[in-house]
Design an enzyme around this catalytic site. Structure first.
Site, PDB file in Angstrom:
ATOM      1  N   HIS A  93     -42.716  67.800  21.551  1.00 24.22           N
ATOM      2  CA  HIS A  93     -41.373  68.653  21.409  1.00 24.22           C
ATOM      3  C   HIS A  93     -41.497  69.996  20.769  1.00 24.22           C
ATOM      4  O   HIS A  93     -42.297  70.187  19.946  1.00 24.22           O
ATOM      5  CB  HIS A  93     -40.479  67.981  20.014  1.00 24.22           C
ATOM      6  CG  HIS A  93     -39.987  66.740  20.544  1.00 24.22           C
ATOM      7  ND1 HIS A  93     -38.773  66.337  20.912  1.00 24.22           N
ATOM      8  CD2 HIS A  93     -40.595  65.359  20.418  1.00 24.22           C
ATOM      9  CE1 HIS A  93     -38.593  65.112  21.120  1.00 24.22           C
ATOM     10  NE2 HIS A  93     -39.561  64.531  20.960  1.00 24.22           N
TER      11      HIS A  93
ATOM     12  N   HIS B  17     -44.998  63.318  25.230  1.00 26.98           N
ATOM     13  CA  HIS B  17     -44.111  64.472  25.394  1.00 26.98           C
ATOM     14  C   HIS B  17     -44.382  64.953  23.742  1.00 26.98           C
ATOM     15  O   HIS B  17     -44.507  64.533  22.862  1.00 26.98           O
ATOM     16  CB  HIS B  17     -42.775  64.227  25.487  1.00 26.98           C
ATOM     17  CG  HIS B  17     -42.067  63.182  24.773  1.00 26.98           C
ATOM     18  ND1 HIS B  17     -42.058  62.061  25.155  1.00 26.98           N
ATOM     19  CD2 HIS B  17     -41.168  63.326  23.705  1.00 26.98           C
ATOM     20  CE1 HIS B  17     -41.483  61.202  24.223  1.00 26.98           C
ATOM     21  NE2 HIS B  17     -40.791  62.107  23.422  1.00 26.98           N
TER      22      HIS B  17
HETATM   23  P1  AMP Z   1     -38.669  60.981  21.692  1.00 29.43           P
HETATM   24  O1  AMP Z   1     -37.607  60.435  20.559  1.00 29.43           O
HETATM   25  O2  AMP Z   1     -39.933  61.740  20.767  1.00 29.43           O
HETATM   26  O3  AMP Z   1     -39.465  59.862  22.361  1.00 29.43           O
HETATM   27  O4  AMP Z   1     -38.027  62.056  22.156  1.00 29.43           O
HETATM   28  C1  AMP Z   1     -37.313  61.844  23.476  1.00 29.43           C
HETATM   29  C2  AMP Z   1     -36.610  62.913  23.815  1.00 29.43           C
HETATM   30  O5  AMP Z   1     -36.292  63.064  25.188  1.00 29.43           O
HETATM   31  C3  AMP Z   1     -35.282  63.028  23.154  1.00 29.43           C
HETATM   32  O6  AMP Z   1     -35.071  64.440  22.093  1.00 29.43           O
HETATM   33  C4  AMP Z   1     -34.140  63.097  24.069  1.00 29.43           C
HETATM   34  O7  AMP Z   1     -33.108  63.888  23.788  1.00 29.43           O
HETATM   35  C5  AMP Z   1     -34.970  63.531  25.136  1.00 29.43           C
HETATM   36  N1  AMP Z   1     -34.472  63.080  26.607  1.00 29.43           N
HETATM   37  C6  AMP Z   1     -34.211  61.708  27.059  1.00 29.43           C
HETATM   38  N2  AMP Z   1     -33.933  61.549  28.219  1.00 29.43           N
HETATM   39  C7  AMP Z   1     -33.856  63.152  28.735  1.00 29.43           C
HETATM   40  C8  AMP Z   1     -33.784  63.638  29.951  1.00 29.43           C
HETATM   41  N3  AMP Z   1     -33.620  62.723  30.930  1.00 29.43           N
HETATM   42  N4  AMP Z   1     -33.852  64.954  30.057  1.00 29.43           N
HETATM   43  C9  AMP Z   1     -34.167  65.714  29.145  1.00 29.43           C
HETATM   44  N5  AMP Z   1     -34.513  65.129  27.849  1.00 29.43           N
HETATM   45  C10 AMP Z   1     -34.357  64.006  27.669  1.00 29.43           C
END
Ligand code: AMP
Ligand code: ZN
Length: 136
Positions: free
Chosen positions: A103, A101
């Site tokens: 950001h 993903h």
């Molecule tokens: P990372 O630390 O780069 O893996 O980012 C994961 C991101 O996903 C974090 O910013 C979380 O807040 C976000 N996240 C986790 N679960 C969900 C979800 N079900 N819907 C939307 N965002 C999520």
């Protein structure tokens, strides 16, 4: 390929609802549930790739094009003052969801976030060593 137990596969493919900002055949863009700032969003490919290392080149290129479009639109609509693209790979780098993903983080004057790093120091010799290590 989708991965059965992957929450971002399910969200990207609409099996779990999300606050979507954009969708096409290959990507969905959703609002992050734990936003760093107002409008923090995630670009998710619909296929499962754990991280940047696994991502095909053309998908990487398409993700960056989409990031550019979303950054422009979100900055205008949200009246942001700046924008960070952040992309974590591996636990050591802060990745918590093992589905690639990207950001999208709109920034605002005095938003109180600290997304940038603390600068270190390196001698010219150290930099040359690293340069050699990577390029040779
Ligand atoms: P990372 O630390 O780069 O893996 O980012 C994961 C991101 O996903 C974090 O910013 C979380 O807040 C976000 N996240 C986790 N679960 C969900 C979800 N079900 N819907 C939307 N965002 C999520
Ligand atoms: Zn997945």
């Amino acid at each position: 390929m989708k991965k059965d137990d992957c929450i971002f596969c399910k969200i990207a493919n609409g099996e779990i609802p999300s606050k979507s900002l954009y969708e096409d055949d290959n990507f969905r863009v959703i609002l992050d549930l734990g936003p760093a700032t107002k409008g923090h969003a995630l670009i998710l490919p619909k296929e499962h790739y754990a991280n940047l290392y696994e991502l095909p080149e053309n998908t990487a290129a398409e993700a960056m094009k989409l990031a550019k479009t979303m950054a422009g639109k979100m900055t205008a609509k949200l009246h942001a003052d700046g924008f960070n693209l952040v992309q974590n790979n591996g636990e050591a780098a802060g990745q918590t969801v093992m589905h690639f993903h990207l950001h999208l983080i709109p920034r605002y004057e005095n938003d109180g976030q600290h997304i940038l790093w603390k600068p270190g120091t390196a001698s010219s010799e150290e930099l040359e060593d690293i340069q050699r290590q990577i390029t040779e």
